[in-house]
Design a protein around this motif. Structure first.
Motif, PDB file in Angstrom:
ATOM      1  N   ASP A 152       0.800  -1.216   0.000  1.00 47.15           N
ATOM      2  CA  ASP A 152       0.000   0.000   0.000  1.00 47.15           C
ATOM      3  C   ASP A 152       0.839   1.275   0.000  1.00 47.15           C
ATOM      4  O   ASP A 152       0.303   2.361  -0.243  1.00 47.15           O
ATOM      5  CB  ASP A 152      -0.967   0.018   1.196  1.00 47.15           C
ATOM      6  CG  ASP A 152      -0.231   0.025   2.528  1.00 47.15           C
ATOM      7  OD1 ASP A 152       0.824  -0.622   2.634  1.00 47.15           O
ATOM      8  OD2 ASP A 152      -0.729   0.675   3.469  1.00 47.15           O
TER       9      ASP A 152
ATOM     10  N   GLN B   7       2.898   3.631  -1.876  1.00 50.21           N
ATOM     11  CA  GLN B   7       3.055   3.821  -3.318  1.00 50.21           C
ATOM     12  C   GLN B   7       4.509   3.904  -3.748  1.00 50.21           C
ATOM     13  O   GLN B   7       4.905   3.316  -4.768  1.00 50.21           O
ATOM     14  CB  GLN B   7       2.315   5.082  -3.765  1.00 50.21           C
ATOM     15  CG  GLN B   7       2.219   5.227  -5.276  1.00 50.21           C
ATOM     16  CD  GLN B   7       1.434   4.090  -5.922  1.00 50.21           C
ATOM     17  OE1 GLN B   7       0.320   3.797  -5.518  1.00 50.21           O
ATOM     18  NE2 GLN B   7       2.016   3.443  -6.929  1.00 50.21           N
TER      19      GLN B   7
ATOM     20  N   GLN C 161       5.975   0.474  -3.685  1.00 51.91           N
ATOM     21  CA  GLN C 161       5.377  -0.330  -4.751  1.00 51.91           C
ATOM     22  C   GLN C 161       6.014  -0.003  -6.098  1.00 51.91           C
ATOM     23  O   GLN C 161       6.336  -0.912  -6.885  1.00 51.91           O
ATOM     24  CB  GLN C 161       3.866  -0.086  -4.816  1.00 51.91           C
ATOM     25  CG  GLN C 161       3.145  -0.981  -5.802  1.00 51.91           C
ATOM     26  CD  GLN C 161       1.668  -0.634  -5.957  1.00 51.91           C
ATOM     27  OE1 GLN C 161       1.319   0.026  -6.924  1.00 51.91           O
ATOM     28  NE2 GLN C 161       0.841  -1.051  -5.014  1.00 51.91           N
TER      29      GLN C 161
ATOM     30  N   GLN D 212       0.121  -5.178  -9.757  1.00 57.86           N
ATOM     31  CA  GLN D 212       0.185  -4.401  -8.519  1.00 57.86           C
ATOM     32  C   GLN D 212      -1.180  -4.298  -7.860  1.00 57.86           C
ATOM     33  O   GLN D 212      -2.192  -4.088  -8.531  1.00 57.86           O
ATOM     34  CB  GLN D 212       0.708  -2.996  -8.803  1.00 57.86           C
ATOM     35  CG  GLN D 212       2.121  -2.953  -9.350  1.00 57.86           C
ATOM     36  CD  GLN D 212       2.492  -1.573  -9.845  1.00 57.86           C
ATOM     37  OE1 GLN D 212       2.096  -1.177 -10.947  1.00 57.86           O
ATOM     38  NE2 GLN D 212       3.227  -0.828  -9.044  1.00 57.86           N
TER      39      GLN D 212
ATOM     40  N   THR E 255      -2.949  -2.524  -4.138  1.00 58.44           N
ATOM     41  CA  THR E 255      -2.665  -1.605  -3.039  1.00 58.44           C
ATOM     42  C   THR E 255      -3.375  -1.979  -1.743  1.00 58.44           C
ATOM     43  O   THR E 255      -3.196  -1.318  -0.726  1.00 58.44           O
ATOM     44  CB  THR E 255      -3.050  -0.167  -3.424  1.00 58.44           C
ATOM     45  OG1 THR E 255      -4.426  -0.134  -3.817  1.00 58.44           O
ATOM     46  CG2 THR E 255      -2.194   0.326  -4.576  1.00 58.44           C
ATOM     47  N   ASP E 256      -4.182  -3.020  -1.768  1.00 59.16           N
ATOM     48  CA  ASP E 256      -4.829  -3.489  -0.534  1.00 59.16           C
ATOM     49  C   ASP E 256      -5.041  -5.000  -0.629  1.00 59.16           C
ATOM     50  O   ASP E 256      -4.896  -5.602  -1.708  1.00 59.16           O
ATOM     51  CB  ASP E 256      -6.154  -2.763  -0.271  1.00 59.16           C
ATOM     52  CG  ASP E 256      -7.183  -2.965  -1.373  1.00 59.16           C
ATOM     53  OD1 ASP E 256      -7.655  -4.119  -1.530  1.00 59.16           O
ATOM     54  OD2 ASP E 256      -7.536  -1.997  -2.063  1.00 59.16           O
TER      55      ASP E 256
END
Length: 224
Positions: A8, A10, A13, A29, A31-32
């Motif tokens: 999560d 950024q 990531q 990808q 994010t949660d």
């Protein structure tokens, strides 16, 4: 090979995606945890990198749900250095390795490659089939000791075939494991990669390293 990154933060990531892309991996990808679970269910993932401190569905619950659905790809967990209990629980739920933050990207890449080799039943980073040698760490390829110059996608195709040399790989499977989710997947382009690979691996036409099984796909020749 196709890697799922569930993180999560950024900036991290993006760093992970860039580093993995540079190593030739296709990267999805999330994010949660809920989005990560969707990718794990719906896409042919070869390995997942999962942060434990995720919104919506935390990393531990994500790992538990993935394993409950008999998804067997390796999982590398990312966790805060001082939370050893999370490391233990993550491994007990089915993760294969962990890396404490902050970490060196080189170590993450080395662990990623080691997990992929292990899942393919390979102990050595150099995969050998007859006179062909493929180094999964340096991404170098030699035939009878001579170095070949391959494009990124030619290497991806050869690596996937060699790491799955005990089975026939359909065009669909090969395409899904070398391209990212939003890439235009054209099977005709894949045929071009395979044709160029054959020429580079076997310019004299004597080795015949890649078999085409009509209606089924490709495989590394068992006669090597």
């Amino acid at each position: 090979m196709r890697i799922l990154v569930v993180e999560d933060e950024q900036a991290l990531q993006d760093q992970l995606k860039d580093a993995l892309n540079q190593q030739g991996f296709a990267v999805d990808q999330a994010t949660d945890g809920e989005e990560g679970l969707f990718f794990a269910r719906e896409y042919p993932i070869d390995l997942a990198i999962v942060d434990l401190g995720l919104p919506k569905l935390n990393g531990l619950d994500l790992i538990k749900k993935v394993r409950e659905q008999d998804l067997t790809f390796p999982i590398l967990i990312l966790t805060a250095r001082d939370r050893w209990q999370d490391k233990v629980e993550g491994l007990s739920l089915g993760a294969d390795d962990y890396l404490a933050k902050p970490f060196q990207m080189e170590e993450l890449l080395a662990r990623t490659n080691a997990l992929l080799r292990r899942s393919a039943g390979l102990a050595n980073p150099v995969v050998k089939k007859g006179p062909i040698e493929l180094d999964t760490m340096s991404q170098g390829v030699t035939v009878n000791g001579e170095v070949l110059e391959l494009t990124a996608y030619e290497y991806k195709v050869l690596e996937y075939l060699m790491m799955n040399s005990d089975k026939v790989i359909s065009k669909t499977e090969l395409t899904e494991h070398i391209y990212e989710q939003d890439h235009d997947k054209d099977s005709n382009v894949l045929e071009v990669f395979v044709r160029r690979l054959r020429k580079k691996l076997d310019p004299e036409g004597t080795l015949q390293p890649i078999d085409t099984l009509r209606g089924r796909g490709y495989r590394i020749s068992p006669n090597l």
